[in-house]
Design an enzyme around this catalytic site. Structure first.
Site, PDB file in Angstrom:
ATOM      1  N   ASP A 161      45.371 -24.567   1.115  1.00 18.50           N
ATOM      2  CA  ASP A 161      44.735 -25.090   2.326  1.00 18.50           C
ATOM      3  C   ASP A 161      43.688 -24.102   2.855  1.00 18.50           C
ATOM      4  O   ASP A 161      43.530 -22.999   2.311  1.00 18.50           O
ATOM      5  CB  ASP A 161      45.820 -25.395   3.378  1.00 18.50           C
ATOM      6  N   TRP A 207      39.025 -29.643   2.672  1.00 20.97           N
ATOM      7  CA  TRP A 207      38.628 -30.792   3.494  1.00 20.97           C
ATOM      8  C   TRP A 207      37.165 -31.212   3.248  1.00 20.97           C
ATOM      9  O   TRP A 207      36.488 -31.715   4.148  1.00 20.97           O
ATOM     10  CB  TRP A 207      38.832 -30.494   4.991  1.00 20.97           C
ATOM     11  N   GLY A 208      36.699 -30.994   2.012  1.00 26.63           N
ATOM     12  CA  GLY A 208      35.341 -31.417   1.674  1.00 26.63           C
ATOM     13  C   GLY A 208      34.245 -30.469   2.142  1.00 26.63           C
ATOM     14  O   GLY A 208      33.058 -30.805   2.062  1.00 26.63           O
ATOM     15  N   ASP A 228      41.739 -35.070   6.722  1.00 21.69           N
ATOM     16  CA  ASP A 228      43.010 -35.713   6.372  1.00 21.69           C
ATOM     17  C   ASP A 228      42.992 -37.233   6.510  1.00 21.69           C
ATOM     18  O   ASP A 228      42.298 -37.798   7.355  1.00 21.69           O
ATOM     19  CB  ASP A 228      44.134 -35.198   7.282  1.00 21.69           C
TER      20      ASP A 228
END
Ligand code: NAG
Length: 413
Positions: A161, A207-208, A228
């Protein structure tokens, strides 16, 4: 370990090739070659089921049993992935991550052994920054030590993450002004995993950010391309509309990850769940379930076990479907769900039709579909099993519903 050295050597050769930017990045010469993820990962993740509370050995084992008892393993679901909150809130005095003894009383190694004995694989979660999103220790500065620990436990999959990463705005959970590109810290963990002695599927979760699809294939086996999926219809629409323009970056060993498959959380209609599953499947996204599988209705189980859709997702060609514009149709609009989707398969073409607003009958001439053209074609609708042939196909769709056709040429035009 010998296999680890071989994996590392292969990856080094791949990475030393010229990093040419190509218009169609569908070749294999710049893809992470750890031998994993040739087709999109299929599995389950604890986060959307129950957040921190679901990060336990009991939940992991219940899910593994459900994979077997409900026939999910038989159709290809493999990964049991525990997300944030599996560790204690500090490292031990030697700097190692420590499994929470209340949640994993036998530790992680005993759990992975058990899951492996059930014919399944086990994944864990960590973070590129100083802390995970929920405030547990992150891997920044500990990449090599953490990767070796995961390998020693027999972990098969690692989701990395992006919380509390280097930030010009001061340390923030979700940094608004990053200090540098996330590519830098994702590469550190890639190299640590490659030298850990065990092939570990590497799932990027930034997250791109930093146009990850342009470099993700060289770094990981899959990469989250958006923020998300919170399990609402608006999320399905947003993610689908963002996935279509970057579909060409997905190929064998590296895929756009559209985030969890949230079937059965009570927020989507039956039609919307079909569209969620259908778009994720034809976009070659990993299909990682985000709900309690032991509570799914038979109808929902049948949806996620649809062998024909899963075969499209796992097709050896590995090319993601995207939108196409039939003659006379309006252009796609950013942020909106487009009705017409298609993509190549090793043995045909997949065509998706979606009703983005109300109930609608949608038709398409095969001559307008990329990869088809003139000729006569046989089609099968993969949710209903209906078949037919001709030069076109149509679907009567409820609001937000989807039909998915596998189309094969039977006579040239
Ligand atoms: C820290 O954790 C590692 C890995 O589990 C273990 O080998 C080591 O003994 C632990 N050290 C201490 C001081 O508890």
């Amino acid at each position: 370990m010998r296999s680890g050295l071989l994996v590392l050597a292969a990856a080094d050769i791949v990475r030393s090739l010229p990093q040419t930017v190509s218009e169609k990045p569908d070749n294999l010469d710049r893809r992470l070659m750890n031998g994993l993820g040739k087709t999109p990962a299929l599995g389950w993740n604890s986060w959307n089921q129950g957040g921190c509370e679901a990060a336990t050995a009991v939940v992991a084992l219940n899910t593994a049993s459900a994979f077997i008892n409900l026939g999910l393993r038989d159709v290809g679901y493999t990964y049991i992935n525990i997300d944030d909150c599996w560790s204690t809130t500090s490292r031990n005095s030697s700097g190692y991550l420590v499994p929470d003894p209340n949640k994993f009383p036998q530790g992680i190694k005993a759990l992975t052994d058990q899951i492996h004995s059930m014919g399944l694989k086990f994944g864990l979660y960590g973070d590129a920054g100083t802390m995970t999103c929920a405030g547990h220790p992150g891997s920044q500065g500990y990449e090599v030590q953490d990767a070796k620990l995961l390998a020693s436990w027999g972990v098969d999959y690692w989701k990395h993450d992006n919380c509390y990463t280097p930030c010009n705005a001061g340390l923030q959970q979700t940094c608004t002004n990053p200090a540098g590109s996330s590519q830098t810290w994702y590469i550190k963990m890639r190299d640590a995993l490659l030298s850990s002695g065990r092939p570990i599927f590497y799932s990027l979760c930034n997250w791109g950010r930093d146009n990850v699809w342009t470099w993700g294939a060289d770094v990981g086996n899959s990469w989250r391309m958006s923020i998300d999926n919170w399990g609402n219809w608006a999320d399905v629409v947003r993610i689908a509309s963002e996935a279509a323009p970057i579909a060409s970056y997905s190929a064998a060993y590296g895929f756009n990850d559209l985030d969890m498959m949230i079937i059965g959380n009570g927020r989507l209609t039956t039609a919307e769940e079909r569209t969620h599953f259908g778009i994720w499947a034809i976009s070659k996204s990993p299909i990682i379930m985000g709900t309690d599988l032991t509570k799914l209705t038979t109808e929902r189980l049948n949806l996620i076990k649809n062998r024909a859709l899963l075969a499209i997702n796992q097709d050896s060609l590995g090319k993601a479907a995207t939108t196409f514009r039939p003659s006379g149709a309006a252009s796609p609009v950013s942020g909106q769900l487009y009705p017409y989707w298609a993509g190549p398969l090793s043995d045909g073409v997949v065509v998706g039709l979606v009703a983005p607003d109300g109930a609608q009958t949608l038709s398409v001439n095969f001559a307008d579909v990329p990869g088809l053209g003139a000729g006569t074609f046989a089609w099968t609708e993969l949710y209903s099993g209906h078949t037919g042939s001709g030069i076109s196909v149509s679907a009567n769709l409820n609001a937000h519903d989807m039909a998915v056709f596998k189309v094969v040429r039977i006579a040239s035009g």
